[in-house]
Scaffold this motif. Structure first.
Motif, PDB file in Angstrom:
ATOM      1  N   ALA A  92     -10.938  -3.668   7.463  1.00  0.00           N
ATOM      2  CA  ALA A  92     -10.615  -2.347   7.019  1.00  0.00           C
ATOM      3  C   ALA A  92     -10.331  -1.358   8.216  1.00  0.00           C
ATOM      4  O   ALA A  92      -9.370  -0.743   8.172  1.00  0.00           O
ATOM      5  CB  ALA A  92     -11.647  -1.906   6.053  1.00  0.00           C
ATOM      6  N   LEU A 133      -8.297  -0.799   2.167  1.00  0.00           N
ATOM      7  CA  LEU A 133      -8.947  -1.522   1.041  1.00  0.00           C
ATOM      8  C   LEU A 133      -8.289  -2.735   0.801  1.00  0.00           C
ATOM      9  O   LEU A 133      -8.991  -3.836   0.571  1.00  0.00           O
ATOM     10  CB  LEU A 133      -8.966  -0.719  -0.263  1.00  0.00           C
ATOM     11  CG  LEU A 133      -9.314  -1.146  -1.389  1.00  0.00           C
ATOM     12  CD1 LEU A 133     -10.971  -1.412  -1.310  1.00  0.00           C
ATOM     13  CD2 LEU A 133      -9.045  -0.231  -2.460  1.00  0.00           C
ATOM     14  N   SER A 158       0.661  -1.504  -0.155  1.00  0.00           N
ATOM     15  CA  SER A 158       0.075   0.099  -0.030  1.00  0.00           C
ATOM     16  C   SER A 158       0.806   1.423   0.049  1.00  0.00           C
ATOM     17  O   SER A 158       0.472   2.226  -0.553  1.00  0.00           O
ATOM     18  CB  SER A 158      -1.086  -0.133   1.203  1.00  0.00           C
ATOM     19  OG  SER A 158      -0.159   0.116   2.510  1.00  0.00           O
TER      20      SER A 158
END
Length: 179
Positions: free
Chosen positions: A104, A147, A32
């Protein structure tokens, strides 16, 4: 005298479980950060990345094993018995979307710990894992991590549901064939 619920296979399961998920969380956190890097391509330094992985996964395994041992001691149940209780009699791990949403939100702690591990590794090696550091946006990376973690949790939950359903169906078929 109370029996020990955290030995042998239970200990092995907790170490494998913690190590596996520690590596997954570290990978999701790093990816990420990499995909949200403002200037592409980012320079990746493998020595720092691996040092960070060692710090994070080692800590995750230690903390995970400690928490599983504590839960075993408090409930007087093995990790396998705890898992069966959590899945319920149907072996269904629950709502895929609810699990994904919870994952999440819950991803913020592993993300923060992975980021801290990367910073500690940068101090140890003298170089950051991603360069130049000015191009790193932690808020964007945290959102991407949430996500990615939600998608991973949704997939794992659905796979678990399928395996449980197939196991129940296999048990029913096996019992019918024996009768």
């Amino acid at each position: 005298m109370r029996r020990s619920t955290f030995t042998g296979e239970g200990l092995s399961r907790s170490l494998v479980f913690s190590g596996f998920w520690g590596a997954i969380f570290y990978l999701l956190s790093f990816v990420s950060q990499l995909v949200t890097f403002r200037q592409q391509p980012a320079e990746v330094r493998s020595d720092t990345l691996l040092a960070g992985a060692g710090v994070f996964v080692g800590g995750f395994v230690g903390l995970g094993a400690l928490l599983i041992a504590a839960a075993s001691a408090l409930t007087n149940k093995t990790p396998a018995e705890q898992a069966r209780d959590q899945l319920g009699p149907a072996g269904n791990s629950g709502n895929v979307l609810g699990t994904a949403a919870g994952a999440a939100i819950g991803s913020l702690l592993p993300f923060a710990l992975a980021t801290g591990s990367l910073r500690l590794a940068a101090r140890l090696t003298g170089r950051p894992a991603l360069a130049p550091q000015e191009e790193l946006s932690l808020p964007r990376a945290a959102a991407a991590n949430a996500l990615l973690t939600a998608l991973t949790a949704a997939a794992v939950t659905q796979i678990t549901n399928w395996v449980a359903r197939d196991a129940r169906a296999g048990t029913s078929v096996d019992a019918a064939q024996r009768a």
